[in-house]
Design an enzyme around this catalytic site. Sequence first.
Site, PDB file in Angstrom:
ATOM      1  N   TRP A 117      69.603  71.569 -42.802  1.00  0.00           N
ATOM      2  CA  TRP A 117      70.283  72.954 -42.228  1.00  0.00           C
ATOM      3  C   TRP A 117      70.499  72.487 -40.829  1.00  0.00           C
ATOM      4  O   TRP A 117      69.410  72.197 -39.690  1.00  0.00           O
ATOM      5  CB  TRP A 117      68.991  74.323 -42.354  1.00  0.00           C
ATOM      6  CG  TRP A 117      69.580  75.714 -42.168  1.00  0.00           C
ATOM      7  CD1 TRP A 117      70.587  76.289 -42.782  1.00  0.00           C
ATOM      8  CD2 TRP A 117      69.612  75.930 -41.096  1.00  0.00           C
ATOM      9  NE1 TRP A 117      71.046  77.254 -42.332  1.00  0.00           N
ATOM     10  CE2 TRP A 117      70.870  77.595 -41.062  1.00  0.00           C
ATOM     11  CE3 TRP A 117      68.938  76.192 -39.792  1.00  0.00           C
ATOM     12  CZ2 TRP A 117      70.478  77.953 -40.085  1.00  0.00           C
ATOM     13  CZ3 TRP A 117      68.971  76.731 -39.545  1.00  0.00           C
ATOM     14  CH2 TRP A 117      70.168  77.927 -39.026  1.00  0.00           C
TER      15      TRP A 117
ATOM     16  N   GLY B 275      62.227  71.235 -38.374  1.00  0.00           N
ATOM     17  CA  GLY B 275      62.019  71.385 -36.458  1.00  0.00           C
ATOM     18  C   GLY B 275      62.928  70.764 -35.935  1.00  0.00           C
ATOM     19  O   GLY B 275      64.266  70.895 -36.017  1.00  0.00           O
TER      20      GLY B 275
ATOM     21  N   GLU C 214      69.997  97.619 -42.489  1.00  0.00           N
ATOM     22  CA  GLU C 214      69.362  97.409 -43.532  1.00  0.00           C
ATOM     23  C   GLU C 214      70.995  96.429 -44.434  1.00  0.00           C
ATOM     24  O   GLU C 214      71.215  95.632 -44.565  1.00  0.00           O
ATOM     25  CB  GLU C 214      68.348  97.364 -44.122  1.00  0.00           C
ATOM     26  CG  GLU C 214      68.459  97.064 -45.520  1.00  0.00           C
ATOM     27  CD  GLU C 214      67.652  94.795 -44.728  1.00  0.00           C
ATOM     28  OE1 GLU C 214      67.525  94.776 -43.522  1.00  0.00           O
ATOM     29  OE2 GLU C 214      67.951  94.629 -46.322  1.00  0.00           O
TER      30      GLU C 214
ATOM     31  N   LYS D 135      73.328  93.495 -45.413  1.00  0.00           N
ATOM     32  CA  LYS D 135      73.385  93.126 -46.230  1.00  0.00           C
ATOM     33  C   LYS D 135      74.806  92.875 -46.497  1.00  0.00           C
ATOM     34  O   LYS D 135      74.886  91.667 -46.753  1.00  0.00           O
ATOM     35  CB  LYS D 135      72.746  93.614 -47.566  1.00  0.00           C
ATOM     36  CG  LYS D 135      71.809  93.930 -47.200  1.00  0.00           C
ATOM     37  CD  LYS D 135      70.863  92.886 -48.086  1.00  0.00           C
ATOM     38  CE  LYS D 135      70.168  91.710 -47.162  1.00  0.00           C
ATOM     39  NZ  LYS D 135      69.233  91.741 -46.716  1.00  0.00           N
TER      40      LYS D 135
ATOM     41  N   HIS E  67      79.248 107.758 -28.444  1.00  0.00           N
ATOM     42  CA  HIS E  67      79.051 107.361 -26.834  1.00  0.00           C
ATOM     43  C   HIS E  67      79.593 105.740 -27.334  1.00  0.00           C
ATOM     44  O   HIS E  67      78.688 104.379 -26.987  1.00  0.00           O
ATOM     45  CB  HIS E  67      77.412 107.641 -27.391  1.00  0.00           C
ATOM     46  CG  HIS E  67      76.459 108.593 -26.654  1.00  0.00           C
ATOM     47  ND1 HIS E  67      77.073 109.438 -25.482  1.00  0.00           N
ATOM     48  CD2 HIS E  67      75.860 108.920 -27.461  1.00  0.00           C
ATOM     49  CE1 HIS E  67      76.212 110.187 -25.660  1.00  0.00           C
ATOM     50  NE2 HIS E  67      75.575 110.308 -27.135  1.00  0.00           N
TER      51      HIS E  67
END
Length: 615
Positions: free
Chosen positions: A81, A106, A488, A492, A511
Amino acid sequence: MCGIVGVAAQRNILPILIEGLKRLEYRGYDSAGVALLQNIDNGNEPTKLAIQKAVGKVVGLVDKTIENPISGLTGISHTRWATHGKPTELNAHPHRSGPIALVHNGIIENHSALRDALKKKGYEFLSETDSEVMVHTIADFCSQGHDLKSAVQEALATFKGAYAIGVVSENEPHRVIGARQGSPLVMGIGIDENYIASDPLALRQVTDRFIYLQENELVEITPTSYHIYDSNGEEIQRDVVQLTEVQENLDKGEHRHYMIKEIFEQPSVIQNTLHGRISEDRILEESFGAEARDIFDKVEQIKIIACGTSFHAATVAKYWFEEWAGITCTVEIASEYRYRKVTTAPNTLFVTISQSGETADTLAALSKAKKLNYLASLAVCNVPNSSLVRESDIAFMTHAGTEIGVASTKAFTTQLVALQLLVIAIGRRYEITEEREAKLVKQLHSLPRLCEQLLALNNDILEMSHAFTEKHHTLFLGRGVHYPIALEGALKLKEISYIHAEAYPAGELKHGPLALIDSDMPVVAVAPNNELLEKLKSNLEEVQARGGKLFVFADKDAGFKDDGQTTVLNIPHCEESISPIIYTLPLQLLSYHVAVNKGTDVDQPRNLAKSVTVE
Ligand code: G6P
């Protein structure tokens, strides 16, 4: 995120290395590679390293190994990745330096300085990765006369950062060296073969016996032996853990994607999470373990740390702790907490929440907290034997089963269930009376059935989803404990459909976000029938007055009407205590359908990883 597999055996191990990578695919990656020690001509010729890599999915790597067959008895494989350098074949692992190949999870923080020094010594770099410095450093120590194990030991002392590695050498053809610091690595024990992997899941097809390496440990495996060393190079013994979990069915079954399968599993995994933990009207405190009672008796405050979706679960729990139990609860993102000076109030319970139990920032926060004056640490986690579970005083497991979709669904709702049990367990020592507890438990019993009713709305939500497919921005609104549910919902949608989505507490609308409202910006509202409903309605009127299009997930008795400007999805009535869980499901379904409409990679969205094991 990156995955590692390594094998030393007496048979061709390519299938084990590839199957291991496939099992880790769901974590997110963008290239893959394998290195085998190929014993040409039955051992009459010297062993040669054969490396193949492919950008994209593991299946691309498999195609390459079919075009140019390779085999071997010893080897390592990797899914990468990208962090340093784009996803290209040159940047993919394994990296090579002369006879040595290495895979790494890492980040090596001092890679620039090491790279400069190695270049001066004549080492040639082919990739932009931080990992390549590791293989050249090891090769450099080998060239000074070290064997592979001691070269790795010497090299590790020069690296700053986090790593789990697998290393092989042409000169020691039956050996794999593994080591870890800050990234997980396990060793698997087979019959006349041994393995390493970044997650036991990668090796469950070949063994159920594992040793979890601790920080700064190194392991040396051959087909018939294994040795573990601490950071001083002393050999140590570690317990073998036999995994006994029933093998789950990890295919998609009748579903098109893992995400939708996992959304539909929620009634049963919520039931599993409740199982054995509640009676008819009480929670069973023993389910938190033998030490919990003494700790809970002393709790005066709660601190919760998490990342991503788990942080949203933490935020819901804050409302519950303070509103129901009258206990002060603060929540914080792990990556913030780990790097700031913090104060601790006496008798504060330190709670971490994590689906994977391997999130680097959450682990770092726990390790920091252990040096501070907390009462104890408690992990709410979905993966038994994960680093977080092993390193916490108490682990309270969610029983969501393996979650494959990168966007967390069933892990979130089971976290909320587990947290509610925790709130009641501690809260009964404060403001939660027996009568209140009985009511809360009754609602928990009704949850699986209510979730089934919600899932039956799938087709209505599919219909609603078309209004979002071509949009670029969306706003989610909620109030009180439903504000984190709006957060949440927005997370998603952005994760899997790539539509920019933000969530606000509805009271904050004027605001700032009100300036964004026009007919092109769908506004999603979470509207249960509670004491904040009238306040929420006024906020939504402000949206309507500016021409905004509303999509309201509303209690059937909340009084919202479908018209040209407002689309209403009627949610069956539920009690306030479980409504954050209930209202999560339609938001998950909405994101799912929008992503499918857009044709994105729902289960493995671009740039994201399931388990973020690096900073
Ligand atoms: C990644 C995943 C999210 C998850 C977050 C925290 O970003 O894609 O789904 O919420 O990590 O992970 P954890 O395993 O600690 O809950």
